[in-house]
Design an enzyme around this catalytic site. Structure first.
Site, PDB file in Angstrom:
ATOM      1  N   ASP B  95       0.850  -1.181   0.000  1.00 47.47           N
ATOM      2  CA  ASP B  95       0.000   0.000   0.000  1.00 47.47           C
ATOM      3  C   ASP B  95       0.889   1.235   0.000  1.00 47.47           C
ATOM      4  O   ASP B  95       1.733   1.392   0.878  1.00 47.47           O
ATOM      5  CB  ASP B  95      -0.891  -0.024   1.262  1.00 47.47           C
ATOM      6  CG  ASP B  95      -1.807   1.188   1.336  1.00 47.47           C
ATOM      7  OD1 ASP B  95      -1.994   1.873   0.312  1.00 47.47           O
ATOM      8  OD2 ASP B  95      -2.331   1.463   2.440  1.00 47.47           O
ATOM      9  N   ASP B  97       0.558   5.296  -0.024  1.00 47.30           N
ATOM     10  CA  ASP B  97      -0.456   6.326   0.184  1.00 47.30           C
ATOM     11  C   ASP B  97       0.214   7.694   0.235  1.00 47.30           C
ATOM     12  O   ASP B  97       1.184   7.886   0.967  1.00 47.30           O
ATOM     13  CB  ASP B  97      -1.192   6.042   1.507  1.00 47.30           C
ATOM     14  CG  ASP B  97      -2.508   6.794   1.586  1.00 47.30           C
ATOM     15  OD1 ASP B  97      -2.514   8.008   1.242  1.00 47.30           O
ATOM     16  OD2 ASP B  97      -3.518   6.185   1.968  1.00 47.30           O
ATOM     17  N   ASP B 282       3.367   1.140   3.320  1.00 51.16           N
ATOM     18  CA  ASP B 282       2.868   0.998   4.681  1.00 51.16           C
ATOM     19  C   ASP B 282       3.222  -0.417   5.158  1.00 51.16           C
ATOM     20  O   ASP B 282       2.643  -1.396   4.677  1.00 51.16           O
ATOM     21  CB  ASP B 282       1.346   1.215   4.681  1.00 51.16           C
ATOM     22  CG  ASP B 282       0.752   1.084   6.085  1.00 51.16           C
ATOM     23  OD1 ASP B 282       1.438   0.532   6.979  1.00 51.16           O
ATOM     24  OD2 ASP B 282      -0.391   1.520   6.277  1.00 51.16           O
TER      25      ASP B 282
END
Ligand code: SF4
Ligand SMILES: [Zn+2]
Ligand SMILES: [Zn+2]
Lengths: 346, 374
Positions: B95, B97, B282
């Site tokens: 992930d 972001d 992450d």
């Protein structure tokens, strides 16, 4: 016992007596348990007993195999097998585990040596093939050899290396290319030590003994006596966090727990109100246990000696970076193992 | 969310799944995966097993869930409680972001919402000018820079996955997350069995966490014997060399400098390299081998945009390509102090104004809490 597929020679069996082929070899040569019970074979029982005693004190039994005559090589193989029988008869798990680990470390030396020999001379090609075959057969790990390097696939490497807590085993500190981790012979063998120990242990567990020769019985008794030295008396509470439980397990197995792990254990248990007297026995099973040093260290950490600084339990972040964290959902929202079980989830 | 706002968002979602079900992509081994979903203002419903596409489509049409998830893991019994599921492996997921990239543009497109009176202010304030509360919610809206910076991280990641970890391009799927970042899924048999610990170490590799000077040839003692890595070497050694030297001609001079600066200075250098070259993923997401991860092709209720695959990352414009809700005009009252760009059109800023905008823009602002249906 199942038939092996490795086709080792007698020298290989002396080095790696835990292979299934060792049993076949002895049977083919006409040895059986009844025979070994004859008083003439008492020196062999003593040699086997010695092998266990060495292991139980955290040392590695060794003999200069290269120089042995064939008959003595048989003794190497036989003493291992008799040791296994003694252990099986004594039925003390801690002792068996220690023996397995020590024997793994003993053969590790040969594995490493043989792996490294490939490039010394053409004649030695067979030597390095054999350890590679052992690794492949026993642990289904394919080791690729390229120039003088050994390569494991990244997933195969990670599954083993995460059990080590020293920073140099982190993937980031390795040479990694196109899906493979590059290792020396020494590192390759070190990586499978635990598995080798577990393999030996499981082989011993799988044996069924109906009876043992009378000449073995005294030494079996001695082993039972010896085992009382290792206490399992430490209470492990089920509400300890996973990282602490893991550290205790490692010690219980008689495996080496790195300094950071011991530090976690000591600071955590002290913070939970245990005394150094209560904690010290936990370290008894460590391969390098020394009562005086352990007590000194514990007192230092607890602040009851020296400058009197009391050390705090390390944070979850710190433990994570040391590969000591084994978080479970109950760890959500905490930043220090001390909070485990106290802070309810939001 | 207010009832009338919920109604319009749920309708838009239903319409989306009616028209675009072909975009919903269930990863391989779908019967072994756990599904979960949420409804607006509702809790998470999980431990669902799904037989086939028809069943999934039916669920999406019937429930119009605000968010739909599917496990990265495969189980023998995906519908049982976690302890009885029987874990059989999990895709490697990442992930990325924009909010984790510490970008300077963040302030320009963040809106602060007072936690007690819900008043809206464009910049960060010490207290709410209306009610004095010091609690704020931060809402961030569409930003081109955030997306292009996130794309850079994706490219760094895909490169390491390929060159270092031997994961083929065909095994790596890149998705826009549906809000401000990207999701990457790796489908590779060799990696699927890795546990959480192993994945944590893999993430450290990708982020360049925990590198020791020794790995790059710098010793604590006897530094004069140090040999630094060469440019063109595989993996981090090569990347570190490139970052240290820049060009071949500088190698001797830089080498002398590094050796004379010593161990601790090199450690600082490695940390700088981590910040610039380490991939900002992450770690918690990758470590989690039981995660339910946003389903590909589903709507993200933080924005009304869809999580969709990016076949060509460079050309991908999420505010056009993932904006798939209907166009008919809707009347809303918008209180949106920053400019929003969707489908190449500008909206706002609006100061509590009644306006008529296409449904996708209305839903976007409602999802962000910056508008309400009249
Ligand atoms: S999260 Fe903290 S308490 Fe839980 S296992 Fe990891 S280090 Fe221990
Ligand atoms: Zn307010
Ligand atoms: Zn931005």
């Amino acid at each position: 016992m199942k038939r092996g597929v490795l086709h080792p020679g007698i020298m290989d069996l002396a080095k790696y007596p835990f292979l299934a082929e060792a049993g076949e070899y002895l049977r083919d040569k006409g040895f059986n348990l009844e025979q070994l019970g004859h008083p003439d074979w008492m020196p062999l029982v003593e040699k086997a007993y010695g092998r266990i005693i060495t292991a139980s004190s955290g040392q590695v039994y060794s003999s200069d195999i290269e120089k042995l005559k064939d008959l003595d090589k048989d003794m190497e193989i036989l003493s291992f097998i008799v040791a296994v029988i003694l252990l099986k008869a004594a039925g003390i798990n801690t002792l068996t585990r220690r023996f397995s680990l020590a024997e793994a470390r003993r053969s590790e030396k040969y594995l490493e040596h043989d792996l490294g020999r490939k490039y010394v001379s053409d004649k030695a090609v067979k030597d390095s093939d054999f350890p590679l075959k052992i690794i492949q057969e026993l642990f289904s790990v394919k080791v690729v050899v390229e120039n003088d390097e050994f390569m494991l696939s990244v997933p195969n490497y990670l599954q083993r290396a995460v059990h080590f807590h020293e920073k140099e085993w982190k993937l980031v500190n390795r040479r990694v290319a196109t899906g493979f981790v590059h290792l020396t012979a020494h590192e390759t063998v070190r990586l499978i030590r635990t598995e080798l120990g577990q393999y030996i242990n499981s082989r011993i567990q799988s044996i069924t003994l109906t009876s043992i020769p009378d000449t073995f019985k005294a030494r079996v008794q001695d082993l039972v006596q010896l085992a009382t030295k290792f206490s399992d008396a430490v209470v492990i509470s089920s509400d300890y966090p996973p990282c602490v439980k893991h550290a205790i397990e490692v010690l219980e197995k008689g495996e080496n727990l790195p300094h950071s792990g011991r530090f976690l254990l000591a600071t955590y248990l002290l913070a939970r109100g245990q005394t150094t007297d209560q904690i010290a026995p936990l370290f008894k099973n460590a391969p390098d246990y020394n009562e005086r040093v352990t007590r000194y260290q514990l007192e230092h950490i607890s602040g009851s000696s020296g400058k009197g600084t009391k050390y705090q339990c390390p944070s979850c972040d710190k433990l994570r970076s040391e590969n000591l964290c084994f978080a479970i959902p109950d760890c959500d929202g905490i930043i220090n193992p001390i909070q485990f079980g106290k802070k309810r989830k939001i | 969310m207010l009832e009338k706002d919920t109604a319009i968002v749920e309708n838009a979602i239903k319409e989306y799944y009616f028209n675009h079900f072909d975009l919903v992509n269930v990863p391989p081994k779908h019967t072994q995966r756990e599904f979960g979903y949420q409804k607006i203002n509702g809790g998470m419903i999980r431990h669902i097993a799904i037989k086939d596409n028809k069943e999934l489509h039916l669920l999406l049409m019937k429930e119009a869930p605000s968010d739909v998830y599917c496990s990265n893991a495969y189980y023998s019994f995906p519908n049982l409680p976690m302890s009885e599921k029987d874990w059989k492996g999990a895709d490697l997921i990442f992930d990325i972001d924009a909010k984790d990239l510490t970008l300077s543009c963040r302030n320009d497109h963040s809106v602060f919402k007072c936690g007690s009176c819900h008043g809206i202010m464009p910049g960060k304030q010490s207290a709410c000018p209306k009610c004095g509360s010091t609690k704020f919610d931060v809402v961030s809206v569409a930003c081109k820079n955030c997306i292009s910076e996130s794309k850079k991280e994706v490219k760094k990641l895909v490169r390491i996955l390929g060159e270092d970890l031997g994961i083929k391009k065909e095994e790596t799927e890149v998705y826009f997350s549906g809000n401000e970042g990207f999701h990457i899924r790796v489908i590779n048999d060799n990696y699927e069995m890795l546990g959480s610990q192993e994945r944590a170490d893999l993430v450290d590799y990708i982020m360049f966490n925990g590198a020791m000077p020794e790995t790059f040839g710098i010793k604590k003692q006897n530094n004069s014997k140090s040999t630094l890595p060469e440019m063109g070497e595989a993996g981090w050694k090569g990347r570190v060399a490139t970052s240290l030297f820049g060009s071949k001609t500088k190698v001797p001079k830089v080498t002398r400098q590094i050796i004379s600066d010593g161990y601790l200075a090199f450690q600082v250098k490695l940390d700088e390299i981590r910040q610039t070259m380490g991939v900002k993923v992450d770690p918690k997401v990758t470590m989690d081998i039981h995660r339910i991860f946003r389903l590909e092709g589903s709507v993200n209720s933080k924005s009304g945009l869809s999580k969709i695959q990016c076949k060509n990352l460079d050309d991908f414009d999420p505010f056009l390509d993932a904006c798939l809700i209907g166009e008919e005009e809707v009347n809303i009252i918008a209180n949106c102090p920053v400019l929003i760009r969707l489908k190449n059109k500008k909206y706002g800023p609006y100061a509590n104004e009644q306006i008529s905008v296409p449904k996708y823009a209305a839903v976007y602002m409602i999802c962000k809490g910056l508008a309400s249906v009249v």
